[in-house]
Design a protein around this motif. Structure first.
Motif, PDB file in Angstrom:
ATOM      1  N   ILE A 114       0.163  -8.269   2.592  1.00  0.00           N
ATOM      2  CA  ILE A 114       1.873  -8.221   2.523  1.00  0.00           C
ATOM      3  C   ILE A 114       1.822  -6.566   3.079  1.00  0.00           C
ATOM      4  N   LEU A 115       2.824  -6.906   4.438  1.00  0.00           N
ATOM      5  CA  LEU A 115       3.146  -5.906   5.559  1.00  0.00           C
ATOM      6  C   LEU A 115       4.859  -5.101   4.848  1.00  0.00           C
ATOM      7  N   ALA A 121       5.672  -7.827  11.363  1.00  0.00           N
ATOM      8  CA  ALA A 121       5.224  -9.007  10.628  1.00  0.00           C
ATOM      9  C   ALA A 121       3.497  -9.991  11.291  1.00  0.00           C
ATOM     10  N   PHE A 122       3.479 -11.216  10.530  1.00  0.00           N
ATOM     11  CA  PHE A 122       2.140 -11.333  10.771  1.00  0.00           C
ATOM     12  C   PHE A 122       2.320 -12.720  11.982  1.00  0.00           C
ATOM     13  N   ASP A 123       1.853 -13.009  12.829  1.00  0.00           N
ATOM     14  CA  ASP A 123       1.997 -13.968  14.060  1.00  0.00           C
ATOM     15  C   ASP A 123       1.603 -15.107  12.843  1.00  0.00           C
ATOM     16  N   VAL A 184       2.300  -0.284   6.357  1.00  0.00           N
ATOM     17  CA  VAL A 184       1.657  -0.171   5.131  1.00  0.00           C
ATOM     18  C   VAL A 184       0.947  -1.750   5.152  1.00  0.00           C
ATOM     19  N   LEU A 185      -0.141  -1.833   4.975  1.00  0.00           N
ATOM     20  CA  LEU A 185      -1.004  -3.335   4.878  1.00  0.00           C
ATOM     21  C   LEU A 185      -1.738  -2.970   3.431  1.00  0.00           C
ATOM     22  N   LYS A 186      -0.903  -4.240   2.423  1.00  0.00           N
ATOM     23  CA  LYS A 186      -1.281  -4.135   0.992  1.00  0.00           C
ATOM     24  C   LYS A 186      -2.271  -5.105   1.097  1.00  0.00           C
ATOM     25  N   GLU A 187      -2.870  -5.124   0.030  1.00  0.00           N
ATOM     26  CA  GLU A 187      -3.854  -6.617  -0.223  1.00  0.00           C
ATOM     27  C   GLU A 187      -3.660  -6.649  -1.663  1.00  0.00           C
ATOM     28  N   LEU A 188      -3.498  -7.717  -2.573  1.00  0.00           N
ATOM     29  CA  LEU A 188      -3.972  -7.769  -3.713  1.00  0.00           C
ATOM     30  C   LEU A 188      -5.203  -9.393  -3.834  1.00  0.00           C
ATOM     31  N   PRO A 189      -5.938  -9.141  -4.733  1.00  0.00           N
ATOM     32  CA  PRO A 189      -5.588 -10.740  -5.466  1.00  0.00           C
ATOM     33  C   PRO A 189      -5.360 -11.041  -6.279  1.00  0.00           C
ATOM     34  N   VAL A 190      -5.657 -12.505  -6.581  1.00  0.00           N
ATOM     35  CA  VAL A 190      -4.999 -12.966  -7.829  1.00  0.00           C
ATOM     36  C   VAL A 190      -5.759 -14.313  -9.026  1.00  0.00           C
ATOM     37  N   PRO A 191      -5.303 -13.196 -10.120  1.00  0.00           N
ATOM     38  CA  PRO A 191      -6.890 -14.109 -10.783  1.00  0.00           C
ATOM     39  C   PRO A 191      -6.780 -15.528 -10.905  1.00  0.00           C
TER      40      PRO A 191
END
Length: 212
Positions: A114-115, A121-123, A184-191
């Motif tokens: 997530i940005l 934005a992602f391309d 901010v680049l936020k990263e999170l896994p989904v169980p």
């Protein structure tokens, strides 16, 4: 250059164990700096190309922590800040050869990036060849400020290496604003669903014992 899986794993583990520290500010070049908030994250710069208007980065992330309130894996974040004038700053941040360790004690069924911040934005088109195995789907949402990788499973105790085989995840930055860009680049896994059920049971048992 793509390295063998064994060399990649060893290099990534070394970087995570000795080079990354909490709250470190890194001058990336290309008009950018990054702030790393956790010793579980590290960045290395492959190269900066002003002619192509890009900076290419490798990213290491070791997910280990579980949120005590939700029982879910906690996110990891990197803050990016423009530190040079627009004409000395590249407008495309390219993430390739990422090494993401799942040490959360649960399997993942998806992974979100997530940005947070304006003018980035992602391309999707430039990121179309980004290799994401064992995931099979890459979905961009919220005006391309979030990408969700799904359709597969990253097992606990394994390493996920998006971009190692091919392609890159590309972030476009609008430098036309008056103020320097920060995001901010936020990263999170989904169980995985089964892992969520086990987590829920684990959170319920102590409550029942306290009521007894």
């Amino acid at each position: 250059m793509r390295f063998s899986a064994l060399c990649v794993f060893s290099s990534a583990a070394l970087c995570l164990s000795v080079s990354a520290q909490a709250d470190i500010i890194i001058d990336l070049g290309g008009g950018w700096e990054a702030t790393i908030f956790s010793e579980q994250v590290d960045l290395t710069v492959d190269f900066v190309d002003f002619d192509k208007d890009i900076i290419v980065l490798q990213k290491f992330a070791n997910f280990t922590e579980i949120d005590k309130k939700t029982g879910l894996p906690g996110p990891l974040s990197i803050a990016f800040a423009q530190i040079a004038p627009d004409d000395e700053t590249v407008s495309h941040i390219v993430l390739t050869d990422a090494f993401i360790f799942n040490n959360t004690a649960v399997d993942w069924s998806a992974f979100r990036e997530i940005l947070l911040g304006a003018h980035v934005a992602f391309d999707p088109e430039a990121s179309a060849d980004f290799s994401i195995d064992p995931f099979t789907t890459m979905t961009f949402i919220d005006d391309n400020t979030e990408v969700i990788f799904g359709g597969g499973t990253v097992l606990d105790g394994t390493i996920w290496t998006p971009g190692l085989d091919s392609g890159a995840l590309v972030i476009n930055v609008d430098l036309s604003r008056d103020d320097p860009v920060k995001f901010v680049l936020k990263e999170l896994p989904v169980p995985a669903p089964g892992a969520l059920a086990l987590i829920a049971c684990g959170m319920l048992v102590p409550r029942r014992r306290r009521r007894a």
